[in-house]
Design an enzyme around this catalytic site. Structure first.
Site, PDB file in Angstrom:
ATOM      1  N   HIS A 306       0.670  -1.259  -0.068  1.00 10.64           N
ATOM      2  CA  HIS A 306      -0.024  -0.064  -0.174  1.00 10.64           C
ATOM      3  C   HIS A 306       0.885   1.345   0.114  1.00 10.64           C
ATOM      4  CE1 HIS A 306      -3.023   2.966   1.092  1.00 10.64           C
ATOM      5  NE2 HIS A 306      -4.123   2.011   0.659  1.00 10.64           N
ATOM      6  N   ASP A 363      -7.905  -5.316  -0.386  1.00 10.93           N
ATOM      7  CA  ASP A 363      -8.524  -6.242  -1.464  1.00 10.93           C
ATOM      8  C   ASP A 363      -8.049  -7.277  -1.291  1.00 10.93           C
ATOM      9  OD1 ASP A 363      -7.590  -3.123  -3.470  1.00 10.93           O
ATOM     10  OD2 ASP A 363      -9.620  -3.925  -3.012  1.00 10.93           O
TER      11      ASP A 363
HETATM   12  C1  SDX Z   1      -6.122   0.129  -3.020  1.00  7.24           C
HETATM   13  O1  SDX Z   1      -4.369   4.548  -2.156  1.00  7.24           O
HETATM   14  C2  SDX Z   1      -5.307   3.841  -1.632  1.00  7.24           C
HETATM   15  O2  SDX Z   1      -5.800   4.265  -0.458  1.00  7.24           O
HETATM   16  C3  SDX Z   1      -5.624   2.797  -2.277  1.00  7.24           C
HETATM   17  C4  SDX Z   1      -6.684   2.001  -1.660  1.00  7.24           C
HETATM   18  C5  SDX Z   1      -8.298   2.729  -1.291  1.00  7.24           C
HETATM   19  O3  SDX Z   1      -8.731   2.475  -0.312  1.00  7.24           O
HETATM   20  O4  SDX Z   1      -8.378   3.548  -2.260  1.00  7.24           O
HETATM   21  O5  SDX Z   1      -6.291   1.446  -0.234  1.00  7.24           O
HETATM   22  C6  SDX Z   1      -7.195   0.605  -2.419  1.00  7.24           C
HETATM   23  O6  SDX Z   1      -5.748   0.476  -4.329  1.00  7.24           O
HETATM   24  C7  SDX Z   1      -5.332  -0.911  -2.396  1.00  7.24           C
HETATM   25  C8  SDX Z   1      -4.098  -1.238  -3.268  1.00  7.24           C
HETATM   26  C9  SDX Z   1      -4.547  -2.512  -4.154  1.00  7.24           C
HETATM   27  N1  SDX Z   1      -3.364  -2.960  -5.061  1.00  7.24           N
HETATM   28  C10 SDX Z   1      -2.819  -4.167  -5.025  1.00  7.24           C
HETATM   29  O7  SDX Z   1      -3.024  -4.778  -4.344  1.00  7.24           O
HETATM   30  C11 SDX Z   1      -1.774  -4.323  -6.465  1.00  7.24           C
HETATM   31  C12 SDX Z   1      -0.530  -4.824  -5.510  1.00  7.24           C
HETATM   32  N2  SDX Z   1       0.248  -3.540  -4.674  1.00  7.24           N
HETATM   33  C13 SDX Z   1       1.345  -3.046  -5.368  1.00  7.24           C
HETATM   34  O8  SDX Z   1       1.030  -2.944  -6.993  1.00  7.24           O
HETATM   35  C14 SDX Z   1       1.643  -1.807  -4.877  1.00  7.24           C
HETATM   36  O9  SDX Z   1       1.906  -2.378  -3.462  1.00  7.24           O
HETATM   37  C15 SDX Z   1       0.667  -0.566  -4.696  1.00  7.24           C
HETATM   38  C16 SDX Z   1       0.423  -0.182  -5.894  1.00  7.24           C
HETATM   39  C17 SDX Z   1      -0.374  -0.661  -3.781  1.00  7.24           C
HETATM   40  C18 SDX Z   1       1.866   0.739  -3.931  1.00  7.24           C
HETATM   41  O10 SDX Z   1       2.589   0.693  -4.831  1.00  7.24           O
HETATM   42  P1  SDX Z   1       3.791   1.853  -4.517  1.00  7.24           P
HETATM   43  O11 SDX Z   1       3.505   2.594  -3.116  1.00  7.24           O
HETATM   44  O12 SDX Z   1       4.085   2.864  -5.663  1.00  7.24           O
HETATM   45  O13 SDX Z   1       5.097   1.136  -4.187  1.00  7.24           O
HETATM   46  P2  SDX Z   1       6.048   0.538  -5.190  1.00  7.24           P
HETATM   47  O14 SDX Z   1       5.467  -0.067  -6.253  1.00  7.24           O
HETATM   48  O15 SDX Z   1       6.973   1.509  -5.184  1.00  7.24           O
HETATM   49  O16 SDX Z   1       6.702  -0.410  -4.233  1.00  7.24           O
HETATM   50  C19 SDX Z   1       7.778  -0.459  -3.464  1.00  7.24           C
HETATM   51  C20 SDX Z   1       8.589  -1.737  -3.647  1.00  7.24           C
HETATM   52  C21 SDX Z   1       8.891  -2.367  -4.903  1.00  7.24           C
HETATM   53  O17 SDX Z   1      10.162  -3.084  -4.792  1.00  7.24           O
HETATM   54  P3  SDX Z   1      11.517  -2.377  -5.070  1.00  7.24           P
HETATM   55  O18 SDX Z   1      11.627  -1.361  -6.287  1.00  7.24           O
HETATM   56  O19 SDX Z   1      11.767  -1.377  -3.766  1.00  7.24           O
HETATM   57  O20 SDX Z   1      12.548  -3.369  -4.956  1.00  7.24           O
HETATM   58  O21 SDX Z   1       7.863  -3.111  -3.039  1.00  7.24           O
HETATM   59  C22 SDX Z   1       7.601  -3.677  -4.059  1.00  7.24           C
HETATM   60  C23 SDX Z   1       7.736  -3.087  -5.386  1.00  7.24           C
HETATM   61  O22 SDX Z   1       8.337  -3.825  -6.403  1.00  7.24           O
HETATM   62  N3  SDX Z   1       6.146  -4.262  -4.173  1.00  7.24           N
HETATM   63  C24 SDX Z   1       5.597  -5.388  -4.252  1.00  7.24           C
HETATM   64  C25 SDX Z   1       4.164  -5.288  -4.216  1.00  7.24           C
HETATM   65  N4  SDX Z   1       3.922  -4.184  -3.897  1.00  7.24           N
HETATM   66  C26 SDX Z   1       4.953  -3.464  -3.733  1.00  7.24           C
HETATM   67  N5  SDX Z   1       6.301  -6.498  -4.520  1.00  7.24           N
HETATM   68  C27 SDX Z   1       5.457  -7.737  -4.794  1.00  7.24           C
HETATM   69  N6  SDX Z   1       4.118  -7.773  -4.647  1.00  7.24           N
HETATM   70  C28 SDX Z   1       3.356  -6.572  -4.266  1.00  7.24           C
HETATM   71  N7  SDX Z   1       2.182  -6.563  -4.092  1.00  7.24           N
END
Ligand code: SDX
Length: 427
Positions: A306, A363
């Site tokens: 998140h 989710d």
């Molecule tokens: C919602 O914003 C809100 O409030 C949204 C929400 C709401 O109520 O409106 O809460 C609802 O959208 C919840 C999120 C649902 N999405 C998912 O579950 C999809 C999977 N999650 C990710 O794609 C990710 O965690 C996000 C999009 C939710 C957040 O992404 P960020 O904050 O941009 O973080 P990032 O992509 O920069 O990740 C940081 C690191 C990275 O690795 P490094 O480059 O540091 O090595 O964490 C890793 C990412 O690769 N990472 C994950 C991951 N989420 C982040 N690795 C594997 N699986 C994951 N799910």
């Protein structure tokens, strides 16, 4: 703490005001930065940038705190119902019994949808994704209610709000019934808000509809948990579209489209598809954990991580508990609940996830409950939109009442510098 921040650039000092919110968060006000220094800030994804001041929802990602208008999500999920929370988010206070009764009556007086909307719905193929259909129908409502476009008075605002709160659940039910090949229907003014939604969604034409209290209470709680979440992607979309003074319905339609993305609300559908794939694959969670950690693999553990919560998502904690209760009460045994719990346990002890503070989000477990209720997986994000509707409305209303300026970010240009045109013979 000083009430200004000093920025020094090439020997020049710039004093920028510090602003403090009611929860003692502090922001650097950069409204005057470009005018004073000629410089802008750069923050792709707005990870460090506040777009507005808001009094609707407070969340603390480090402590796992979520409050709507000061009330904790735990208390609201336990003690309130979705219509009360809708009123609270939009108008800022919990309603009295009289206020709630009038609000419900005004909404139900607006719960008919012009029969010509059927023609728009009929034009879609049966396999159209429900989110695309819902976004189109929501925008299409404007044609039937032009007075909801130019909202210049508090009365205009109230009428547009009760109109969409009355009609949106009908659109949600129709979108689901079209996908399931069921006749479109209407609810009943005699029913409560969520009871009416359930009747429209689940009633079968050849039997008397019986309300399932377990499902009703679970749905009410899920809708409360999804109702608002400060400046997330879809809410920011609703705000920026509304900042051009486009109408409420079209701003909501844009929010639905933003929510559809698998990185946002579309994750609840992606989680179920992921868990199903793991089950089909013999429940090999370790293989999928490895894929999630493999940078060369685009696979992500859906429902994990998140932007703001770097601890647990308080909603996920409540939904996980509700999943056990609802499936138990309904007598549903779903092996993917165990797969989900196994995945969570593995991730919570895996350095990759622990170091990046990746926890289950809202989710991760919600789809397991929706499926137990008999809701098709492609409808999961529509259910998220149904829950988020009050939050979108509340944030849009706040943006308009505060007379926020039109949203228009700057950029850092990294393209070609000036060059002269070449005739095609010279290229
Ligand atoms: C919602 O914003 C809100 O409030 C949204 C929400 C709401 O109520 O409106 O809460 C609802 O959208 C919840 C999120 C649902 N999405 C998912 O579950 C999809 C999977 N999650 C990710 O794609 C990710 O965690 C996000 C999009 C939710 C957040 O992404 P960020 O904050 O941009 O973080 P990032 O992509 O920069 O990740 C940081 C690191 C990275 O690795 P490094 O480059 O540091 O090595 O964490 C890793 C990412 O690769 N990472 C994950 C991951 N989420 C982040 N690795 C594997 N699986 C994951 N799910």
């Amino acid at each position: 703490m000083s009430d200004t921040a000093t920025l020094e650039i090439n020997g020049e000092k710039y004093e920028l005001p510090l602003v403090t919110g009611t929860e003692n968060e502090v922001a650097i006000d950069i409204k005057a930065l470009r005018g004073a220094s000629g410089l802008i800030t750069l923050d792709p994804g707005y990870k460090n940038s506040g777009s507005c001041e808001s009094g609707v929802t407070f969340l603390d990602g480090e402590k796992g705190i979520l409050r709507y208008r000061g009330y904790s999500i735990e208390e609201l999920a336990e003690k309130a119902d979705f219509l009360e929370v809708t009123y609270l988010l939009i108008f800022g206070e919990l309603p009295t019994a009289e206020e709630l009764q009038k609000f419900h009556a005004d909404i139900m007086d607006n719960s008919m949808v012009d029969e010509d909307v059927h023609k728009i719905l009929d034009a879609f193929p049966k396999n159209a994704h429900p989110m695309g259909v819902l976004s189109s129908l929501t925008s299409g409502l404007i044609a039937f209610h032009p007075s909801s476009v130019n909202i210049d008075s508090s009365e205009d605002m109230y009428q547009a709000i009760v109109r969409i709160l009355g009609k949106f659940p009908v659109l949600v039910a129709w979108v689901m019934r079209k996908k399931m090949g069921l006749p479109l229907n209407y609810g009943s003014k005699k029913l409560g808000y969520v009871e009416n939604i359930m009747k429209m969604m689940f009633e079968q034409p050849n039997e008397d509809y019986e309300m399932n209290e377990i499902v009703k209470n679970a749905l009410d709680k899920l809708l409360i948990l999804h109702a608002d979440h400060e400046q997330n992607c879809s809410t920011s979309t609703v705000r920026i579209v509304g900042s051009s003074h486009a109408g409420l319905f079209v701003s909501l339609s844009a929010g639905i489209s933003a929510l559809w993305g698998p990185l946002h609300g579309g994750a609840n559908q992606a989680v179920l598809e992921m868990l199903e794939a793991i089950k089909e694959d013999g429940g090999d969670t370790k293989k999928y954990m490895a894929k999630a950690k493999d940078k060369s693999d685009p696979f992500r553990l859906m429902g994990f991580g998140h932007r703001v919560y770097k601890n647990f998502d308080p909603r996920a904690r409540i939904i996980k508990k509700a999943a056990d209760e609802v499936l138990g009460d309904l007598g549903v045994v779903d092996p993917i609940l165990d797969i989900a719990k196994g995945l969570e346990q593995e991730a919570l002890s895996d350095p990759y996830f622990v170091d990046r503070k990746l926890y289950p989000n809202v989710d991760f477990y919600s789809g397991i409950i929706y499926r137990a209720m008999g809701i098709p997986v492609e409808m999961f994000t529509v259910m998220f939109a149904l829950g988020r509707l009050p939050g979108w409305i509340a944030q849009w209303r706040e943006m308009r009442l505060r007379k926020e300026p039109i949203g228009r970010p700057r950029q850092l240009y990294i393209g070609e510098t000036e060059r002269s045109f070449k005739q095609i013979s010279e290229r």
